[in-house]
Write a protein that holds these residues in place. Structure first.
Motif, PDB file in Angstrom:
ATOM      1  N   SER A 139       0.834  -1.210   0.000  1.00  0.00           N
ATOM      2  CA  SER A 139       0.000   0.000   0.000  1.00  0.00           C
ATOM      3  C   SER A 139       0.863   1.253   0.000  1.00  0.00           C
TER       4      SER A 139
ATOM      5  N   ARG B 157       0.102   5.754   0.229  1.00  0.00           N
ATOM      6  CA  ARG B 157      -0.858   6.842   0.331  1.00  0.00           C
ATOM      7  C   ARG B 157      -0.234   8.087  -0.277  1.00  0.00           C
TER       8      ARG B 157
ATOM      9  N   ARG C  15      -9.630  -1.112  -4.834  1.00  0.00           N
ATOM     10  CA  ARG C  15      -8.247  -1.050  -4.317  1.00  0.00           C
ATOM     11  C   ARG C  15      -7.827   0.381  -3.956  1.00  0.00           C
TER      12      ARG C  15
ATOM     13  N   GLN D 116      -5.422   6.730  -1.451  1.00  0.00           N
ATOM     14  CA  GLN D 116      -4.989   5.528  -0.747  1.00  0.00           C
ATOM     15  C   GLN D 116      -4.982   4.375  -1.732  1.00  0.00           C
TER      16      GLN D 116
ATOM     17  N   ASN E  55      -4.192   0.443  -2.238  1.00  0.00           N
ATOM     18  CA  ASN E  55      -3.986  -0.858  -1.595  1.00  0.00           C
ATOM     19  C   ASN E  55      -3.878  -1.941  -2.657  1.00  0.00           C
ATOM     20  N   SER E  56      -3.366  -3.076  -2.245  1.00  0.00           N
ATOM     21  CA  SER E  56      -3.232  -4.238  -3.149  1.00  0.00           C
ATOM     22  C   SER E  56      -2.574  -3.836  -4.457  1.00  0.00           C
TER      23      SER E  56
END
Length: 121
Positions: free
Chosen positions: A16, A18, A66, A81, A83-84
């Motif tokens: 991840s 950000r 995601r 953000q 993710n994955s």
């Protein structure tokens, strides 16, 4: 009017990151802010956009589920953000705005410096 994206880096697949978009010279909360990316050798594409009222528009179906976008009006920032993460998410990411309240399909006028995201093991 200045925008600056930050938070990029090297991350392993499945990880991840950000990203943050900061503005100077105008209040981000009044305008739709979009995130865009350009992978090596590919055309720039839209990723996500958030309207002034907080509605989210996904430009890239590949990131649905995601990636999320959010505002922090107190800090005058918009975050992405991620993710994955997948190797195909590798790109330079930019935030941009047309200084209008809604997200649209056109190319925004105001762009910030990008931040590089590399997804690799």
């Amino acid at each position: 009017v200045q925008l600056q994206a930050s938070g990029g880096g090297l991350v392993q697949p499945g990880g991840s990151l950000r990203l943050s978009c900061a503005a100077s010279g105008f209040p981000l909360e009044d305008y739709a802010i979009g995130w865009y990316r350009q992978a090596p050798g590919k055309a720039r594409e839209g990723v996500l956009c958030i309207s002034s009222t907080g509605d989210t528009t996904y430009f890239a179906r590949s990131v649905a589920g995601r990636f999320t976008i959010a505002r922090d009006n107190a800090k005058n920032t918009v975050s992405l953000q991620m993710n994955s993460l997948k190797p195909e998410d590798t790109a330079v990411y930019y935030c941009a705005t047309d200084r209008v309240s809604t997200c649209g399909p056109g190319v925004p006028y105001y762009w910030g410096r990008g931040t590089k995201v590399t997804v690799s093991s």
